[in-house]
Design an enzyme around this catalytic site. Structure first.
Site, PDB file in Angstrom:
ATOM      1  N   ILE A 116       0.819  -1.206   0.000  1.00 51.18           N
ATOM      2  CA  ILE A 116       0.000   0.000   0.000  1.00 51.18           C
ATOM      3  C   ILE A 116       0.859   1.265   0.000  1.00 51.18           C
ATOM      4  CG2 ILE A 116      -0.228  -0.080   2.527  1.00 51.18           C
ATOM      5  CD1 ILE A 116      -3.116   1.083   2.111  1.00 51.18           C
ATOM      6  N   CYS A 117       0.354   2.298  -0.663  1.00 51.51           N
ATOM      7  CA  CYS A 117       0.937   3.633  -0.639  1.00 51.51           C
ATOM      8  C   CYS A 117       2.310   3.649  -1.317  1.00 51.51           C
ATOM      9  CB  CYS A 117       0.976   4.148   0.800  1.00 51.51           C
ATOM     10  SG  CYS A 117       1.188   5.922   0.969  1.00 51.51           S
ATOM     11  N   HIS A 118       3.391   3.820  -0.563  1.00 53.83           N
ATOM     12  CA  HIS A 118       4.745   3.829  -1.120  1.00 53.83           C
ATOM     13  C   HIS A 118       5.352   2.421  -1.210  1.00 53.83           C
ATOM     14  CE1 HIS A 118       4.393   8.101  -0.184  1.00 53.83           C
ATOM     15  NE2 HIS A 118       5.431   8.317  -0.966  1.00 53.83           N
TER      16      HIS A 118
ATOM     17  N   SER B 196      -2.936  -0.749  -2.971  1.00 56.66           N
ATOM     18  CA  SER B 196      -3.850   0.347  -2.660  1.00 56.66           C
ATOM     19  C   SER B 196      -3.052   1.633  -2.588  1.00 56.66           C
ATOM     20  CB  SER B 196      -4.586   0.104  -1.341  1.00 56.66           C
ATOM     21  OG  SER B 196      -5.615  -0.847  -1.508  1.00 56.66           O
TER      22      SER B 196
END
Length: 193
Positions: free
Chosen positions: A102-104, A151
């Protein structure tokens, strides 16, 4: 009961660890925190979480686990510099085990050579990195491309956690094909009168 690895280094996004971790435990699974070193606390970037990894990555194998969760923040940037951690992540992909980033965290997918040919999402600043690594980047709450779950941000954590638990229960989602550019309709032959 599944055994899920969470990989962490300093500056992980606090909620991106805590929310999936709690979902995994609530579903009756075991969560194991893996770091570069065992017993050395790592701190979330917001300072809300201080977590002590139970095991060092060099002492574990992806074969010991059923799935992997990679929280975002700056942790993945630190982790991708460690060859053992990169190999650990690659092992889940090769074994077709759920791999949730998720994210980075998709930085780890790039470093492990997993992004190419995949449909992925991430924090917007990783879009170019993922495209340059051969991924098809989309802006969606959650993307499941085979065993790879991605995500964008903490606002997507419920969908992210649900996708992970669903894959643990039912197996990997279907492989997504990268959408092709729209094709212009063929010219119709002239009508015969």
């Amino acid at each position: 009961m599944a055994r899920i690895a969470f990989i962490l280094a300093d500056d992980f996004e606090d909620a991106e660890f805590r929310v999936p971790y709690e979902h995994v435990l609530k579903a009756g699974h075991e969560a194991v925190i893996i770091g570069l070193e065992a017993g050395e606390p790592v701190t979330g970037k917001k300072g809300e979480e201080v977590i002590t990894p139970e095991k060092a990555v060099r002492n574990v194998s992806s074969r010991e686990f059923d799935a992997l969760v990679i929280p975002g923040g700056y942790s993945p940037d630190h982790l991708r510099m460690d060859i053992d951690m990169v190999g650990f992540v690659r092992g889940f992909f090769r074994a077709d085990k759920p791999l949730a980033a998720i994210c980075h965290a998709p930085w780890m997918l790039v470093e492990a050579g997993i992004a190419e040919g995949r449909t992925l999402t991430s924090w917007p600043s990783l879009k170019t990195d993922l495209i340059n690594a051969g991924a098809h980047w989309v802006d969606r709450e959650v993307v499941e491309d085979g065993n790879v779950i991605t995500s964008r941000n903490p606002g997507d954590l419920l969908a992210f956690s649900e996708a992970l638990l669903r894959q643990l229960e039912h197996g990997s989602a279907q492989r997504l094909d990268v959408p092709l550019a729209p094709v212009a309709p063929a010219e119709q032959p002239p009508a015969i009168h």
